[in-house]
Motif scaffolding. Structure first.
Motif, PDB file in Angstrom:
ATOM      1  N   UNK A   1       0.801  -1.221   0.000  1.00  0.00           N
ATOM      2  CA  UNK A   1       0.000   0.000   0.000  1.00  0.00           C
ATOM      3  C   UNK A   1       0.839   1.279   0.000  1.00  0.00           C
ATOM      4  N   UNK A   2       1.993   1.238   0.659  1.00  0.00           N
ATOM      5  CA  UNK A   2       2.814   2.444   0.833  1.00  0.00           C
ATOM      6  C   UNK A   2       4.264   2.127   0.491  1.00  0.00           C
ATOM      7  N   UNK A   3       4.522   1.818  -0.738  1.00  0.00           N
ATOM      8  CA  UNK A   3       5.849   1.358  -1.153  1.00  0.00           C
ATOM      9  C   UNK A   3       6.926   2.418  -0.918  1.00  0.00           C
ATOM     10  N   UNK A   4       6.678   3.656  -1.317  1.00  0.00           N
ATOM     11  CA  UNK A   4       7.682   4.715  -1.163  1.00  0.00           C
ATOM     12  C   UNK A   4       7.918   5.067   0.304  1.00  0.00           C
ATOM     13  N   UNK A   5       6.853   5.192   1.073  1.00  0.00           N
ATOM     14  CA  UNK A   5       6.999   5.531   2.492  1.00  0.00           C
ATOM     15  C   UNK A   5       7.754   4.426   3.229  1.00  0.00           C
ATOM     16  N   UNK A   6       7.499   3.179   2.878  1.00  0.00           N
ATOM     17  CA  UNK A   6       8.200   2.044   3.478  1.00  0.00           C
ATOM     18  C   UNK A   6       9.704   2.130   3.165  1.00  0.00           C
ATOM     19  N   UNK A   7      10.027   2.400   1.910  1.00  0.00           N
ATOM     20  CA  UNK A   7      11.429   2.470   1.503  1.00  0.00           C
ATOM     21  C   UNK A   7      12.138   3.645   2.189  1.00  0.00           C
ATOM     22  N   UNK A   8      11.502   4.818   2.211  1.00  0.00           N
ATOM     23  CA  UNK A   8      12.139   5.983   2.834  1.00  0.00           C
ATOM     24  C   UNK A   8      12.272   5.818   4.345  1.00  0.00           C
ATOM     25  N   UNK A   9      11.347   5.107   4.961  1.00  0.00           N
ATOM     26  CA  UNK A   9      11.473   4.815   6.397  1.00  0.00           C
ATOM     27  C   UNK A   9      12.678   3.925   6.658  1.00  0.00           C
ATOM     28  N   UNK A  10      12.889   2.949   5.779  1.00  0.00           N
ATOM     29  CA  UNK A  10      14.063   2.076   5.922  1.00  0.00           C
ATOM     30  C   UNK A  10      15.351   2.869   5.751  1.00  0.00           C
ATOM     31  N   UNK A  11      15.390   3.740   4.743  1.00  0.00           N
ATOM     32  CA  UNK A  11      16.583   4.561   4.530  1.00  0.00           C
ATOM     33  C   UNK A  11      16.843   5.458   5.743  1.00  0.00           C
ATOM     34  N   UNK A  12      15.797   6.101   6.235  1.00  0.00           N
ATOM     35  CA  UNK A  12      15.950   7.003   7.383  1.00  0.00           C
ATOM     36  C   UNK A  12      16.430   6.238   8.609  1.00  0.00           C
ATOM     37  N   UNK A  13      15.861   5.062   8.857  1.00  0.00           N
ATOM     38  CA  UNK A  13      16.277   4.275  10.015  1.00  0.00           C
ATOM     39  C   UNK A  13      17.757   3.923   9.926  1.00  0.00           C
ATOM     40  N   UNK A  14      18.178   3.368   8.795  1.00  0.00           N
ATOM     41  CA  UNK A  14      19.565   2.933   8.677  1.00  0.00           C
ATOM     42  C   UNK A  14      20.542   4.103   8.753  1.00  0.00           C
ATOM     43  N   UNK A  15      20.246   5.191   8.089  1.00  0.00           N
ATOM     44  CA  UNK A  15      21.172   6.328   8.092  1.00  0.00           C
ATOM     45  C   UNK A  15      21.260   6.961   9.483  1.00  0.00           C
ATOM     46  N   UNK A  16      20.105   7.209  10.104  1.00  0.00           N
ATOM     47  CA  UNK A  16      20.117   7.851  11.425  1.00  0.00           C
ATOM     48  C   UNK A  16      20.764   6.958  12.486  1.00  0.00           C
ATOM     49  N   UNK A  17      20.483   5.654  12.443  1.00  0.00           N
ATOM     50  CA  UNK A  17      21.092   4.761  13.439  1.00  0.00           C
ATOM     51  C   UNK A  17      22.582   4.594  13.207  1.00  0.00           C
ATOM     52  N   UNK A  18      23.010   4.592  11.961  1.00  0.00           N
ATOM     53  CA  UNK A  18      24.442   4.483  11.688  1.00  0.00           C
ATOM     54  C   UNK A  18      25.187   5.683  12.264  1.00  0.00           C
ATOM     55  N   UNK A  19      24.632   6.868  12.082  1.00  0.00           N
ATOM     56  CA  UNK A  19      25.266   8.070  12.622  1.00  0.00           C
ATOM     57  C   UNK A  19      25.203   8.064  14.155  1.00  0.00           C
ATOM     58  N   UNK A  20      24.047   7.713  14.724  1.00  0.00           N
ATOM     59  CA  UNK A  20      23.900   7.690  16.183  1.00  0.00           C
ATOM     60  C   UNK A  20      24.847   6.674  16.822  1.00  0.00           C
ATOM     61  N   UNK A  21      24.931   5.483  16.260  1.00  0.00           N
ATOM     62  CA  UNK A  21      25.833   4.472  16.822  1.00  0.00           C
ATOM     63  C   UNK A  21      27.290   4.900  16.717  1.00  0.00           C
ATOM     64  N   UNK A  22      27.637   5.578  15.648  1.00  0.00           N
ATOM     65  CA  UNK A  22      29.007   6.063  15.504  1.00  0.00           C
ATOM     66  C   UNK A  22      29.315   7.110  16.573  1.00  0.00           C
TER      67      UNK A  22
END
Length: 132
Positions: free
Chosen positions: A27-48
């Motif tokens: 139902x929400x292909x783009x929102x799902x993909x952008x949520x995944x990108x946001x999660x990975x990028x933000x967590x990578x920076x936070x963990x670093x």
């Protein structure tokens, strides 16, 4: 300082993770993909940032004491095992980040949905009826 910045990034990443789990790709292909990108990028920076802060604490803890002396409050456990674990978790996350985003986007192929009137559905009616 840096610790609060990392906490804020991790909290925003958690919101992206919740959106990732709630929004279906159907139902929400783009929102799902952008949520995944946001999660990975933000967590990578936070963990670093968390790991860099822990490294600074670990090195300050080991460099401030004269040789062969115990810490003032020796009842507190050392940060060394947690520091190594945090660095290992950060490294594992960065490997998954590099595999998922850059490599995954490079080899990503177009998403093709299975139409109900396809040959596959003619042979597997139960599957297609459950998915309809």
């Amino acid at each position: 300082g840096w610790w609060y910045t990392a906490c804020a990034l991790a909290c925003i990443a958690c919101v992206a993770l919740v959106l990732l789990t709630c929004l279906s790709t159907y139902d929400h292909e783009d929102a799902h993909a952008y949520s995944a990108y946001a999660f990975f990028i933000l967590m990578a920076v936070a963990l670093t940032i968390f790991s860099a802060t822990s490294t600074a604490i670990h090195h300050a803890e080991t460099n401030t004491l004269p040789p062969n002396t115990a810490p003032l409050n020796s009842a507190l456990p050392s940060m060394a095992p947690l520091w190594r674990l945090k660095l290992a978790i950060t490294a594992i996350f960065w490997v998954s980040f590099l595999i998922y985003l850059p490599v995954g986007l490079a080899i990503n192929c177009a998403w093709v949905r299975l139409p109900i009137d396809s040959d596959y559905c003619a042979r597997h009616e139960d599957f297609c009826e459950d998915m309809a």
